[in-house]
Design an enzyme around this catalytic site. Structure first.
Site, PDB file in Angstrom:
ATOM      1  N   GLY A  16       0.757  -1.178  -0.083  1.00  0.00           N
ATOM      2  CA  GLY A  16       0.121   0.002  -0.066  1.00  0.00           C
ATOM      3  C   GLY A  16       0.705   1.244  -0.022  1.00  0.00           C
ATOM      4  O   GLY A  16       0.648   2.238   0.617  1.00  0.00           O
ATOM      5  N   SER A  43       1.015  -3.633   5.363  1.00  0.00           N
ATOM      6  CA  SER A  43       1.337  -3.619   6.840  1.00  0.00           C
ATOM      7  C   SER A  43       1.932  -2.257   7.197  1.00  0.00           C
ATOM      8  O   SER A  43       2.897  -1.885   6.823  1.00  0.00           O
ATOM      9  CB  SER A  43       2.503  -4.684   6.700  1.00  0.00           C
ATOM     10  OG  SER A  43       3.108  -4.395   7.899  1.00  0.00           O
ATOM     11  N   ILE A  46       5.405  -2.317   8.231  1.00  0.00           N
ATOM     12  CA  ILE A  46       6.615  -2.300   7.321  1.00  0.00           C
ATOM     13  C   ILE A  46       6.612  -0.908   7.040  1.00  0.00           C
ATOM     14  O   ILE A  46       7.734  -0.333   6.900  1.00  0.00           O
ATOM     15  CB  ILE A  46       6.266  -3.317   6.577  1.00  0.00           C
ATOM     16  CG1 ILE A  46       6.355  -4.694   6.918  1.00  0.00           C
ATOM     17  CG2 ILE A  46       7.354  -3.107   5.275  1.00  0.00           C
ATOM     18  CD1 ILE A  46       6.176  -5.908   6.104  1.00  0.00           C
ATOM     19  N   VAL A  51       9.365   8.519  -0.180  1.00  0.00           N
ATOM     20  CA  VAL A  51      10.168   9.593  -0.523  1.00  0.00           C
ATOM     21  C   VAL A  51      10.056  10.217  -1.922  1.00  0.00           C
ATOM     22  O   VAL A  51      10.478  11.423  -2.319  1.00  0.00           O
ATOM     23  CB  VAL A  51      11.537   9.356  -0.609  1.00  0.00           C
ATOM     24  CG1 VAL A  51      12.038   9.454   1.118  1.00  0.00           C
ATOM     25  CG2 VAL A  51      12.055   8.335  -1.043  1.00  0.00           C
ATOM     26  N   ALA A  54       8.719  13.993  -6.602  1.00  0.00           N
ATOM     27  CA  ALA A  54       8.584  15.019  -7.785  1.00  0.00           C
ATOM     28  C   ALA A  54       8.297  13.918  -8.965  1.00  0.00           C
ATOM     29  O   ALA A  54       8.324  12.824  -8.860  1.00  0.00           O
ATOM     30  CB  ALA A  54      10.028  15.196  -8.203  1.00  0.00           C
ATOM     31  N   LYS A  82       5.491  22.042 -11.104  1.00  0.00           N
ATOM     32  CA  LYS A  82       6.766  21.853 -11.381  1.00  0.00           C
ATOM     33  C   LYS A  82       6.914  22.131 -12.920  1.00  0.00           C
ATOM     34  O   LYS A  82       6.311  21.445 -13.670  1.00  0.00           O
ATOM     35  CB  LYS A  82       7.389  20.352 -10.898  1.00  0.00           C
ATOM     36  CG  LYS A  82       8.580  19.986 -11.445  1.00  0.00           C
ATOM     37  CD  LYS A  82       8.867  18.478 -11.257  1.00  0.00           C
ATOM     38  CE  LYS A  82      10.254  18.143 -11.794  1.00  0.00           C
ATOM     39  NZ  LYS A  82      10.551  16.463 -11.482  1.00  0.00           N
ATOM     40  N   PRO A 100      13.761  21.571 -19.168  1.00  0.00           N
ATOM     41  CA  PRO A 100      12.208  22.127 -18.927  1.00  0.00           C
ATOM     42  C   PRO A 100      10.903  21.231 -19.651  1.00  0.00           C
ATOM     43  O   PRO A 100      11.470  20.387 -20.442  1.00  0.00           O
ATOM     44  CB  PRO A 100      12.253  23.248 -19.882  1.00  0.00           C
ATOM     45  CG  PRO A 100      13.331  22.970 -21.001  1.00  0.00           C
ATOM     46  CD  PRO A 100      14.316  22.010 -20.278  1.00  0.00           C
ATOM     47  N   LEU A 336       8.469  -0.276  -7.164  1.00  0.00           N
ATOM     48  CA  LEU A 336       9.877  -0.680  -6.798  1.00  0.00           C
ATOM     49  C   LEU A 336      10.123  -2.064  -6.810  1.00  0.00           C
ATOM     50  O   LEU A 336      11.138  -2.586  -7.057  1.00  0.00           O
ATOM     51  CB  LEU A 336      10.114  -0.262  -5.578  1.00  0.00           C
ATOM     52  CG  LEU A 336       9.924   1.467  -5.266  1.00  0.00           C
ATOM     53  CD1 LEU A 336      10.258   1.739  -3.618  1.00  0.00           C
ATOM     54  CD2 LEU A 336      11.098   2.072  -6.069  1.00  0.00           C
ATOM     55  N   ILE A 349       7.444   7.394 -10.137  1.00  0.00           N
ATOM     56  CA  ILE A 349       6.066   7.182 -10.183  1.00  0.00           C
ATOM     57  C   ILE A 349       5.419   7.175 -11.726  1.00  0.00           C
ATOM     58  O   ILE A 349       4.576   6.441 -11.846  1.00  0.00           O
ATOM     59  CB  ILE A 349       5.482   8.553  -9.441  1.00  0.00           C
ATOM     60  CG1 ILE A 349       5.939   8.465  -8.025  1.00  0.00           C
ATOM     61  CG2 ILE A 349       3.989   8.645  -9.620  1.00  0.00           C
ATOM     62  CD1 ILE A 349       5.886   9.617  -7.136  1.00  0.00           C
TER      63      ILE A 349
HETATM   64  P1  FAD Z   1       6.892   1.173  -0.941  1.00  0.00           P
HETATM   65  O1  FAD Z   1       6.555   2.476  -0.880  1.00  0.00           O
HETATM   66  O2  FAD Z   1       8.114   0.500  -0.257  1.00  0.00           O
HETATM   67  O3  FAD Z   1       5.558   0.308  -0.471  1.00  0.00           O
HETATM   68  C1  FAD Z   1       5.560  -1.166  -0.318  1.00  0.00           C
HETATM   69  C2  FAD Z   1       4.264  -1.546   0.378  1.00  0.00           C
HETATM   70  O4  FAD Z   1       4.393  -2.950   0.573  1.00  0.00           O
HETATM   71  C3  FAD Z   1       4.042  -0.921   1.859  1.00  0.00           C
HETATM   72  O5  FAD Z   1       2.805  -0.667   1.922  1.00  0.00           O
HETATM   73  C4  FAD Z   1       4.485  -2.234   2.698  1.00  0.00           C
HETATM   74  O6  FAD Z   1       3.980  -2.094   4.001  1.00  0.00           O
HETATM   75  C5  FAD Z   1       3.978  -3.363   1.804  1.00  0.00           C
HETATM   76  N1  FAD Z   1       4.694  -4.475   2.198  1.00  0.00           N
HETATM   77  C6  FAD Z   1       6.042  -4.964   1.874  1.00  0.00           C
HETATM   78  N2  FAD Z   1       6.042  -6.092   2.522  1.00  0.00           N
HETATM   79  C7  FAD Z   1       5.003  -6.805   2.878  1.00  0.00           C
HETATM   80  C8  FAD Z   1       4.619  -7.612   3.628  1.00  0.00           C
HETATM   81  N3  FAD Z   1       5.509  -8.669   3.853  1.00  0.00           N
HETATM   82  N4  FAD Z   1       3.092  -7.756   4.199  1.00  0.00           N
HETATM   83  C9  FAD Z   1       2.223  -6.859   3.898  1.00  0.00           C
HETATM   84  N5  FAD Z   1       2.948  -5.537   3.179  1.00  0.00           N
HETATM   85  C10 FAD Z   1       3.682  -5.469   2.779  1.00  0.00           C
HETATM   86  N6  FAD Z   1       9.810   8.487  -7.370  1.00  0.00           N
HETATM   87  C11 FAD Z   1       9.260   9.542  -8.146  1.00  0.00           C
HETATM   88  O7  FAD Z   1       8.571   9.368  -8.975  1.00  0.00           O
HETATM   89  N7  FAD Z   1       9.707  10.705  -7.677  1.00  0.00           N
HETATM   90  C12 FAD Z   1      10.804  10.678  -6.855  1.00  0.00           C
HETATM   91  O8  FAD Z   1      11.363  12.061  -6.625  1.00  0.00           O
HETATM   92  C13 FAD Z   1      11.484  10.007  -6.197  1.00  0.00           C
HETATM   93  N8  FAD Z   1      12.603  10.103  -5.182  1.00  0.00           N
HETATM   94  C14 FAD Z   1      12.945   9.006  -4.736  1.00  0.00           C
HETATM   95  C15 FAD Z   1      14.091   9.122  -4.018  1.00  0.00           C
HETATM   96  C16 FAD Z   1      14.635   7.943  -3.213  1.00  0.00           C
HETATM   97  C17 FAD Z   1      15.773   7.941  -2.587  1.00  0.00           C
HETATM   98  C18 FAD Z   1      14.085   6.560  -3.457  1.00  0.00           C
HETATM   99  C19 FAD Z   1      14.613   5.504  -2.797  1.00  0.00           C
HETATM  100  C20 FAD Z   1      13.027   6.484  -4.368  1.00  0.00           C
HETATM  101  C21 FAD Z   1      12.381   7.649  -5.037  1.00  0.00           C
HETATM  102  N9  FAD Z   1      11.267   7.604  -5.700  1.00  0.00           N
HETATM  103  C22 FAD Z   1      10.965   8.850  -6.394  1.00  0.00           C
HETATM  104  C23 FAD Z   1      10.632   6.129  -5.928  1.00  0.00           C
HETATM  105  C24 FAD Z   1       9.294   6.260  -5.180  1.00  0.00           C
HETATM  106  O9  FAD Z   1       9.769   6.440  -3.845  1.00  0.00           O
HETATM  107  C25 FAD Z   1       8.537   4.885  -5.422  1.00  0.00           C
HETATM  108  O10 FAD Z   1       8.617   4.659  -6.982  1.00  0.00           O
HETATM  109  C26 FAD Z   1       7.307   4.801  -4.815  1.00  0.00           C
HETATM  110  O11 FAD Z   1       7.393   5.123  -3.497  1.00  0.00           O
HETATM  111  C27 FAD Z   1       6.532   3.668  -4.877  1.00  0.00           C
HETATM  112  O12 FAD Z   1       7.090   2.733  -3.771  1.00  0.00           O
HETATM  113  P2  FAD Z   1       6.310   1.120  -3.770  1.00  0.00           P
HETATM  114  O13 FAD Z   1       4.830   1.697  -3.563  1.00  0.00           O
HETATM  115  O14 FAD Z   1       6.366   0.489  -4.838  1.00  0.00           O
HETATM  116  O15 FAD Z   1       7.058   0.657  -2.660  1.00  0.00           O
END
Ligand code: FAD
Length: 503
Positions: A16, A43, A46, A51, A54, A82, A100, A336, A349
């Site tokens: 989530g 969860s 977790i 972050v 942008a 932006k 740009p 990710l 994103i």
């Molecule tokens: P996460 O946010 O890690 O979510 C994972 C989810 O899975 C959570 O809800 C967690 O609870 C759940 N989960 C994991 N394991 C379990 C389990 N065993 N049981 C139940 N639930 C579980 N993107 C941009 O587009 N612009 C930016 O400026 C940008 N800056 C970034 C800077 C950094 C340093 C990093 C590392 C990333 C950046 N990103 C950026 C990428 C962006 O943060 C991610 O693409 C975005 O947050 C999506 O993450 P996610 O939902 O895939 O994973």
């Protein structure tokens, strides 16, 4: 098609974060009125990465498709506008350029504007490329307006995206998705259950409950709980080309005007971001742990904050690369879990959005359709590769001092990028692939900004005499400058937008 395939009724999203709730909102919206159910497991213990702040202009399409009102969105996520990214010191210390959103100048005689700019450079009559960018001229004045007017208006050549608070965005989409009937389950997944044929059949939570489904979206972040831990889809490591593997992030108070752009400043072993939101500024130092310790990165970041830190610095580790098969069996990785290319051009994103859009368009009727799966995987691979090459371009062309910068300047780069650079250098032509999310003007801005000036240009540019060409360029520049001077301040546009109510 496999014999065991069955009709998909229950879609289960695991995770989530931004990916999970974007997928939940879009799938629930796409399937509203159908018999399919969408549920999401996450969860709180977790937590999320949170972050990603942008974005690139494509995000507007995602919000529009869901019918999200811009004023609601800005209010709920503390977003700002932006207009692009300023790259400070990326070529050399003390030099900056701007990537740009929106094009440069005005295309003329059926060809891209930059060929006329190159002609003016050759004639000794050109001003810097950025003076022909509406977005940059607005951004450097901290001004903003929505794109408007016909093709002759400089404001029609403006593109924009948002900066927003990622945690607030996930909450906003959660309310939206739950409003469309998405059921959320709280709990840690401790086991991924698979049927005899290998398809995922359910996920078991810590409390023993099993959430069963027909089709799964893995949004569990870097861990890739379903796609990798259970299905072993494999990871292609790209750290030889994109060697930053760590980051430290911290928000701070804003000290200064509300700028409508992201800043990326080159540092000793990587780069630092600055992302202005309504209520704070997001900062982070992305670096290579081979050249900098975590403590030194944190100290460097904290010492350069423009205002008081608003939280403890947050360390993050990652491996740049992509999942070999984003869709395997009855499971699709989004976010990710499907790969990460570091945040230099704010593409993560967008890759989430793009995967969701492709998935909706290729959504199978039954659990196993190899043709659709192969198509999806090929499209995602192409998209990851074009983003990867665009990011590498920034590093490869640097002229900075220091061991990290020496390494990325000397590294061998993918053949496709070698060809692209060579063609641009010789002819001024930028050849984009079908699934390249970056416009010609984006490649141009970075190539020129990093000091790559083409020797050749399109021969049609010579239909204008040097005097005619200089006259046209001066007129374009003046029109952009006058328009920029007359725009409202970005902060005022944000205030006016959030105080607007739905009519
Ligand atoms: P996460 O946010 O890690 O979510 C994972 C989810 O899975 C959570 O809800 C967690 O609870 C759940 N989960 C994991 N394991 C379990 C389990 N065993 N049981 C139940 N639930 C579980 N993107 C941009 O587009 N612009 C930016 O400026 C940008 N800056 C970034 C800077 C950094 C340093 C990093 C590392 C990333 C950046 N990103 C950026 C990428 C962006 O943060 C991610 O693409 C975005 O947050 C999506 O993450 P996610 O939902 O895939 O994973």
């Amino acid at each position: 098609m496999s014999h065991s395939s069955s009709i998909i009724e229950r879609i289960v999203i695991v995770g989530g974060g931004t990916a999970g709730w974007m997928a939940a909102a879009a799938l629930a919206h796409a399937f509203s009125g159908s018999t399919k159910s969408v549920s999401l497991v996450e969860s709180e213990a977790i937590g999320i990465i949170g972050v990603g702040e942008a974005t690139i202009p494509e995000i507007l399409k995602f919000n529009a498709r869901l019918g999200i009102d811009e004023a609601d969105f800005l209010r709920e996520t503390k977003a700002t506008f932006k207009l692009g990214i300023e790259f400070d010191g990326w070529r050399r210390d003390g030099e900056r350029y701007f990537h740009p959103f929106g094009g440069f100048g005005l295309d003329m005689e059926g060809i891209a504007f930059h060929h006329f700019w190159l002609k003016a450079c050759a004639d000794g009559q050109a001003e810097p490329l950025e003076t022909y960018s509406m977005a940059w001229q607005a951004a450097k004045r901290d001004r903003f307006a929505h794109p408007q007017g016909g093709p002759q208006s400089p404001l029609s050549n403006l593109g924009y995206a948002y900066h927003f608070d990622a945690a607030l965005y996930a909450g906003f989409l959660r309310r939206f998705a739950e409003g469309l009937g998405v059921v959320r389950h709280e709990g840690r997944v401790v086991e991924v259950q698979q049927a005899a044929d290998g398809d995922v059949s359910g996920v078991k939570l810590e409390n023993g409950r099993v959430i069963a489904g027909d089709f799964f979206i893995d949004c569990t972040g870097f861990v890739g709980l379903l796609i990798e831990k259970a299905l072993k889809a494999g990871y292609e490591d790209w750290s030889a080309w994109l060697p930053c593997d760590s980051a430290v992030a911290v928000p701070c108070d804003r000290n200064g005007p509300l700028s409508p752009y992201t800043r990326s400043t080159a540092r000793e072993a990587g780069w630092q971001w600055r992302i202005p939101l309504q209520h704070r500024v997001g900062n982070g130092y992305v670096y290579s742990s081979k050249y900098l310790s975590h403590q030194d990165a944190e100290d460097a970041l904290l010492s350069r904050l423009e205002g008081a830190a608003l939280a403890e610095p947050r360390p993050l580790r990652f491996a740049t690369g992509r999942r070999r098969e984003c869709w395997k069996r009855n499971c699709v990785a989004v976010g990710l879990s499907s790969g990460f290319l570091e945040p230099l051009e704010s593409t993560s994103i967008h890759l989430i959005q793009s995967a969701i859009t492709k998935l909706i368009s290729l959504f199978p009727a039954r659990t196993s359709d190899d043709g659709l799966r192969r198509q999806f995987n090929a499209l995602m691979e192409e998209e990851f590769v074009t983003v990867r090459d665009f990011l590498i371009l920034h590093y490869k062309l640097n002229e900075r001092d220091g061991a990290f910068w020496d390494q990325v300047r000397a590294m061998p780069i993918p053949d496709r990028l070698i060809e692209k650079i060579a063609l641009f250098q010789e002819t001024g032509r930028i050849v984009r692939r079908d699934h390249d999310i970056f416009a010609e003007s984006s490649w141009l801005a970075v190539a020129i900004g990093q000091g790559l000036v083409p020797k050749g240009r399109h021969p049609i540019s010579d239909v204008l005499t040097p005097k005619e060409n200089a006259g046209r360029l001066a007129a374009i520049r003046d029109s952009i400058r006058r328009t920029a001077d007359a725009l409202p301040q970005h902060a005022d546009v944000v205030s006016a937008t959030i105080s607007r109510r739905r009519s």
